[in-house]
Design a protein around this motif. Sequence first.
Motif, PDB file in Angstrom:
ATOM      1  N   LEU A  55      91.602   3.083 -78.037  1.00 41.43           N
ATOM      2  CA  LEU A  55      93.025   2.765 -78.132  1.00 41.43           C
ATOM      3  C   LEU A  55      93.690   3.552 -79.248  1.00 41.43           C
ATOM      4  O   LEU A  55      94.816   4.039 -79.108  1.00 41.43           O
ATOM      5  CB  LEU A  55      93.210   1.262 -78.361  1.00 41.43           C
ATOM      6  CG  LEU A  55      92.897   0.363 -77.158  1.00 41.43           C
ATOM      7  CD1 LEU A  55      92.917  -1.108 -77.565  1.00 41.43           C
ATOM      8  CD2 LEU A  55      93.905   0.606 -76.028  1.00 41.43           C
ATOM      9  N   GLN A  56      92.993   3.691 -80.360  1.00 42.80           N
ATOM     10  CA  GLN A  56      93.538   4.482 -81.469  1.00 42.80           C
ATOM     11  C   GLN A  56      93.752   5.930 -81.041  1.00 42.80           C
ATOM     12  O   GLN A  56      94.797   6.530 -81.331  1.00 42.80           O
ATOM     13  CB  GLN A  56      92.582   4.429 -82.659  1.00 42.80           C
ATOM     14  CG  GLN A  56      93.039   5.242 -83.865  1.00 42.80           C
ATOM     15  CD  GLN A  56      92.096   5.100 -85.048  1.00 42.80           C
ATOM     16  OE1 GLN A  56      91.689   4.000 -85.395  1.00 42.80           O
ATOM     17  NE2 GLN A  56      91.742   6.227 -85.671  1.00 42.80           N
TER      18      GLN A  56
ATOM     19  N   ARG B  71      95.238   4.680 -87.691  1.00 40.12           N
ATOM     20  CA  ARG B  71      94.488   3.446 -87.885  1.00 40.12           C
ATOM     21  C   ARG B  71      94.722   2.551 -86.664  1.00 40.12           C
ATOM     22  O   ARG B  71      95.773   2.619 -86.023  1.00 40.12           O
ATOM     23  CB  ARG B  71      94.958   2.670 -89.125  1.00 40.12           C
ATOM     24  CG  ARG B  71      94.667   3.337 -90.461  1.00 40.12           C
ATOM     25  CD  ARG B  71      93.211   3.093 -90.860  1.00 40.12           C
ATOM     26  NE  ARG B  71      92.972   3.430 -92.256  1.00 40.12           N
ATOM     27  CZ  ARG B  71      92.785   4.660 -92.715  1.00 40.12           C
ATOM     28  NH1 ARG B  71      92.891   5.685 -91.875  1.00 40.12           N
ATOM     29  NH2 ARG B  71      92.523   4.887 -93.992  1.00 40.12           N
ATOM     30  N   ALA B  72      93.751   1.662 -86.368  1.00 37.14           N
ATOM     31  CA  ALA B  72      93.932   0.654 -85.335  1.00 37.14           C
ATOM     32  C   ALA B  72      93.064  -0.540 -85.687  1.00 37.14           C
ATOM     33  O   ALA B  72      92.031  -0.400 -86.351  1.00 37.14           O
ATOM     34  CB  ALA B  72      93.567   1.188 -83.954  1.00 37.14           C
TER      35      ALA B  72
ATOM     36  N   VAL C 129      87.961  -5.827 -86.138  1.00 41.85           N
ATOM     37  CA  VAL C 129      87.333  -4.564 -85.739  1.00 41.85           C
ATOM     38  C   VAL C 129      88.319  -3.440 -86.001  1.00 41.85           C
ATOM     39  O   VAL C 129      89.418  -3.416 -85.445  1.00 41.85           O
ATOM     40  CB  VAL C 129      86.940  -4.570 -84.251  1.00 41.85           C
ATOM     41  CG1 VAL C 129      86.338  -3.225 -83.858  1.00 41.85           C
ATOM     42  CG2 VAL C 129      85.959  -5.703 -83.963  1.00 41.85           C
ATOM     43  N   SER C 130      87.915  -2.505 -86.869  1.00 44.51           N
ATOM     44  CA  SER C 130      88.754  -1.348 -87.184  1.00 44.51           C
ATOM     45  C   SER C 130      87.849  -0.172 -87.502  1.00 44.51           C
ATOM     46  O   SER C 130      86.991  -0.274 -88.393  1.00 44.51           O
ATOM     47  CB  SER C 130      89.668  -1.645 -88.375  1.00 44.51           C
ATOM     48  OG  SER C 130      90.419  -0.490 -88.717  1.00 44.51           O
TER      49      SER C 130
ATOM     50  N   ASP D 190     103.772   4.115 -89.716  1.00 44.55           N
ATOM     51  CA  ASP D 190     104.556   3.513 -88.640  1.00 44.55           C
ATOM     52  C   ASP D 190     103.622   2.689 -87.768  1.00 44.55           C
ATOM     53  O   ASP D 190     102.615   3.206 -87.273  1.00 44.55           O
ATOM     54  CB  ASP D 190     105.248   4.579 -87.793  1.00 44.55           C
ATOM     55  CG  ASP D 190     106.208   3.967 -86.779  1.00 44.55           C
ATOM     56  OD1 ASP D 190     107.204   3.357 -87.203  1.00 44.55           O
ATOM     57  OD2 ASP D 190     105.943   4.095 -85.563  1.00 44.55           O
ATOM     58  N   GLY D 191     103.932   1.403 -87.578  1.00 51.24           N
ATOM     59  CA  GLY D 191     103.029   0.516 -86.858  1.00 51.24           C
ATOM     60  C   GLY D 191     103.612  -0.020 -85.568  1.00 51.24           C
ATOM     61  O   GLY D 191     104.828  -0.176 -85.421  1.00 51.24           O
ATOM     62  N   MET D 192     102.717  -0.309 -84.615  1.00 49.44           N
ATOM     63  CA  MET D 192     103.081  -0.958 -83.352  1.00 49.44           C
ATOM     64  C   MET D 192     102.027  -2.033 -83.097  1.00 49.44           C
ATOM     65  O   MET D 192     100.831  -1.809 -83.293  1.00 49.44           O
ATOM     66  CB  MET D 192     103.089   0.071 -82.220  1.00 49.44           C
ATOM     67  CG  MET D 192     103.427  -0.501 -80.843  1.00 49.44           C
ATOM     68  SD  MET D 192     103.593   0.797 -79.560  1.00 49.44           S
ATOM     69  CE  MET D 192     101.927   1.455 -79.489  1.00 49.44           C
TER      70      MET D 192
END
Length: 374
Positions: free
Chosen positions: A34-35, A42-43, A59-60, A121-123
């Motif tokens: 996904l990242q 980062r994810a 989990v990262s 910037d995050g989502m």
Amino acid sequence: MGYSISHERLSVVIGRIYEAAYDQSIWLDVVLQLQAMFHGSRACFSGIDWANVEDSFCVSPSRDPYWDRIFLDHFATNELFAPRVAAPLGRVFSDTQLIGRHRIERTSVWNEWMMPQDMYDGMFCNLRASEKNYWFFDVQRGRGQPAFDADDRTMLALITPHLQRAAGLGRHFEARPVLRSLLGHLPFAGFIVDPRLRILDMNDAAQRLLVQPITLLTANGGHLATSDSTQTQMLQRAVARVCRVDESEFPISAADLILRSERGDQLVLSIGLLPDGEMFGLSAGPCAVVLARESRLALSTSLADQLRKTFGLTGKEASVALALASGLSLKEIAIRENMAYGTARVHLDKIFRKTDTQRQSQLIALLNAFRLLP
């Protein structure tokens, strides 16, 4: 959209999400994919335990113990976290859209924790939330990358329902091994059934019991049954009452039942309530735990005769005494002898008086001393 994402790649990732629901070790690969799909710096896929934040599931791929410690010590509650938690479940937001760029850059958590980790910037999407925990997925982009736009949010919105379902399934399958471990350590047969006696799970001892050539318990079309239809109806009524299916009946939290065959074999069933089977990945709603153990009560007539002659017991009193010595409780004996519990209590008092004992332990010790047990 700053980057393109193929539908084929999307399908592969969704497939891996459901694999991770059954095997938590796969989540790292899912988050990595996904990242990469969203070209993030980062994810994170996380389930926060409000009672013990340090033991939360997280989990990262870029997780760093140093930054984890700083977050827990200084930013576990921060200016950006509250608006995120309050956001509706199942919808996708960017931090800029939800909070605003100017406000973000004025916070200490952004300046001291996010920016040093290249989180510009995050989502995110909220997956599950309750008083006990909070699940979410978050992906960040770094300095110089394009901000997340409407197309990015649309793509994550396609993935979000699958993340939600996987988070729920993961919670069930994480708990189910615990239940199986508990059943597995029992020295006798254990079943989990729904109110209609459908077998949801069982331990090895239960499986061995069901495959015996002659047994009082059977599995009929995936449902627990007995070798006698009347006793099966009694079992179903007991399970239904424990599960509180019929609100007009007085609720009970446990029940006991003794199954008997024409040969004299006996099986003692103890039935207890499992209030929320869904939390163990089982049937939604209440279920019942049914524990079955063999009762070896085929005692010879000579033993009962010896009790009557030695202590002056009646036939019924001798039967009650031998049943106690074999390990049954007084409640179980009342069921077995088809008598009221109060009547069984009267018999026991008479046995105590005639054997000059005061407690069940003394009575059993006395019987052992006279070598009256098989």
